[in-house]
Design a protein around this motif. Structure first.
Motif, short mmCIF file in Angstrom:
data_model
loop_
_atom_site.label_atom_id
_atom_site.label_comp_id
_atom_site.label_asym_id
_atom_site.label_seq_id
_atom_site.Cartn_x
_atom_site.Cartn_y
_atom_site.Cartn_z
N TRP A 106 0.86 -1.18 0.00
CA TRP A 106 0.00 0.00 0.00
C TRP A 106 0.89 1.23 0.00
O TRP A 106 1.66 1.44 0.94
N ASP A 107 0.80 1.99 -1.05
CA ASP A 107 1.62 3.21 -1.19
C ASP A 107 3.10 2.90 -0.99
O ASP A 107 3.83 3.65 -0.34
N GLY A 108 3.53 1.77 -1.54
CA GLY A 108 4.94 1.40 -1.48
C GLY A 108 5.38 0.71 -0.21
O GLY A 108 6.56 0.38 -0.07
N VAL A 109 4.46 0.46 0.73
CA VAL A 109 4.81 -0.16 2.00
C VAL A 109 4.18 -1.56 2.07
O VAL A 109 2.98 -1.72 1.81
N LYS A 110 4.97 -2.54 2.42
CA LYS A 110 4.47 -3.91 2.52
C LYS A 110 3.56 -4.03 3.74
O LYS A 110 3.89 -3.57 4.84
N THR A 140 6.39 -8.65 9.43
CA THR A 140 5.04 -9.20 9.53
C THR A 140 5.06 -10.72 9.65
O THR A 140 4.19 -11.30 10.30
N GLU A 141 6.05 -11.37 9.04
CA GLU A 141 6.14 -12.82 9.15
C GLU A 141 6.43 -13.24 10.59
O GLU A 141 5.84 -14.20 11.11
N ASP A 163 4.74 -3.77 7.60
CA ASP A 163 6.14 -4.20 7.47
C ASP A 163 6.99 -2.98 7.11
O ASP A 163 7.48 -2.86 5.99
N TYR A 164 7.12 -2.06 8.06
CA TYR A 164 7.86 -0.83 7.80
C TYR A 164 9.35 -1.11 7.68
O TYR A 164 9.87 -2.12 8.15
N GLU A 177 7.41 7.23 8.80
CA GLU A 177 6.71 7.71 7.61
C GLU A 177 6.01 6.57 6.88
O GLU A 177 4.91 6.75 6.32
N ASP A 178 6.61 5.38 6.87
CA ASP A 178 5.95 4.21 6.28
C ASP A 178 4.62 3.92 6.97
O ASP A 178 3.59 3.66 6.32
#
Length: 433
Positions: A106-110, A140-141, A163-164, A177-178
């Motif tokens: 989403w918007d470049g962030v996993k 996230t894993e 997942d920042y 920011e992520d």
């Protein structure tokens, strides 16, 4: 007859092998045994489990990481080991009868996204989770078991795990920011994609994730962003770097040093990496920070405005909880000069925020056996004083990162139930206009 003798000999050899293996296991157990604080966990089953979990952690990541020749080696070993261990105790299959799940960007962030299969929920709100790991570890894993469990427990339209980007590859404020990007994506797209009411969003995070949650809510208030965040959940949060000799830090050094739980030196390494300090080239900076050798007189005066230890419960300050003298300060002028702007920046250290009014309702959870106990408690007190509806829940038998062991420990499952109860009550009673 000869066959009988051979069979008897084989049984004797097998029996001897079993005895030797048993003796070896006992010797290894004795060598690895370390007494845990008496009140850490409360049930007998939990205590037995912790006497297995803690030595496994010590043997798999803590001891090997301390043998590393540099900080990068320590970081990569710890990242890899904890990720592997989390997979061993986490879900075996990427499928769940209750949830639809996907990993996307989403918007470049996993992100890892969970939503109910039948779309039948108790609330049309959303929960955004930000994992811990000192800004350096975690993904996230690694948190899949915990976030999947929480997503099933909390009956909302959407549960998102971010997942920042991590330090030292991405320093402050990259990870922050992520997380803000994902929040804005949910606000803008959640209604059409999942039927989310953007006025009913709760952000939650553990440890460094709690730091990011606090910073996000403060920054949105400063920008007067709409809609407002409904609630914030900070789980044993990491909120400041101005004092690594609080009562809870000192208690750890005296009673828990060497155990495979979050320790002062690791906090110093990770937080400094987040600030962009090259602790791989200068490991002495991390050592200095554990003694507050990174804190200038000006930064100390600023800290004293926002960290009033008199508000802590007496039990935190008595002889049983580390009123022994702080370690002698090992000052580093070079480090002081570099970190000075970070220590007083609320985006980096949310406890240094002068004004905590008009922030979202908060649940702050702290644990007795945690170096971060005192700062979480002080933040909860300051939020209440600023008029923010705040529930402070302190787990007298808890320890840092215990929620990651919710499958193994009763105390972790109980705390998850507390988090669910507070969050769902807030969503049910939300008055939106």
């Amino acid at each position: 007859m000869a066959g009988d003798k051979k069979q008897k000999g084989a049984h004797l050899m097998a029996g001897g092998t079993m005895v030797r293996v048993g003796v070896l296991v006992l010797l290894m157990a004795a060598a690895l045994y370390r007494p845990l604080p008496e009140k850490m966990t409360k049930s007998t089953i939990d205590k037995v489990a912790m006497h297995i979990i803690e030595p496994v952690l010590r043997l798999s990541y803590y001891y090997p990481s301390r043998l590393c020749p540099n900080a990068y080696c320590m970081m990569w070993w710890t990242r890899g080991t904890l990720t592997t261990l989390s997979r061993l105790i986490g879900p075996l299959f990427d499928w769940d009868s209750n949830l639809l799940m996907e990993t996307t960007q989403w918007d470049g962030v996993k992100v890892r996204v969970y939503h109910p299969r039948n779309n039948s929920t108790e609330s049309d709100g959303a929960i955004i989770f930000i994992h811990g790991g000192g800004f350096v570890l975690g993904n996230t894993e690694m948190y899949e078991s915990m976030t999947r469990t929480m997503a099933k427990m909390m009956s909302t339209r959407l549960f998102v795990s971010i997942d920042y980007r991590l330090a030292p590859e991405t320093i402050f404020p990259g990870g922050l920011e992520d997380c803000e990007k994902v929040l804005e994506y949910v606000i803008d797209n959640g209604p059409s994609m999942y039927g989310v009411d953007p006025r009913k969003i709760v952000v939650m995070g553990d440890s460094a994730g709690g730091n990011l949650v606090a910073a996000i809510t403060q920054r949105r208030r400063a920008r007067a962003s709409e809609p407002k965040i409904l609630g914030q959940v900070l789980l044993y949060p990491l909120l400041q770097m101005s004092d690594l000799q609080t009562y809870s830090y000192r208690y750890f050094r005296r009673e828990m040093d060497g155990l495979a739980v979050v320790d002062p030196l690791s906090v110093a390494y990770y937080y400094l990496w987040y600030a962009g300090v090259d602790v791989n080239a200068h490991p002495e900076f991390a050592e200095a920070a554990t003694t507050n050798g990174h804190v200038s007189d000006e930064a100390r005066r600023s800290r004293d405005q926002y960290m009033d230890y008199d508000v802590l419960p007496a039990s935190f300050r008595d002889d049983a909880n580390g009123t022994d003298l702080p370690q002698p300060v090992q000052p580093s002028k070079e480090l002081m000069d570099y970190v000075a702007p970070f220590l007083t920046n609320p985006d980096f250290a949310p406890l240094m925020q002068p004004d905590l009014s008009d922030l979202p309702a908060a649940l702050i959870a702290t644990c007795e056996f945690d170096v971060l106990r005192d700062e979480g408690s002080i933040y909860a007190h300051r939020l209440k004083e600023a008029g923010v509806p705040t529930q402070w829940t302190h787990y007298e038998n808890g320890f840092h990162a215990m929620l990651n062991f919710h499958n193994e420990l009763e105390i972790a499952r109980e705390s998850l139930a507390d988090i669910k109860e507070w969050t769902m009550k807030l969503l049910r009673e939300a008055k939106v206009e």
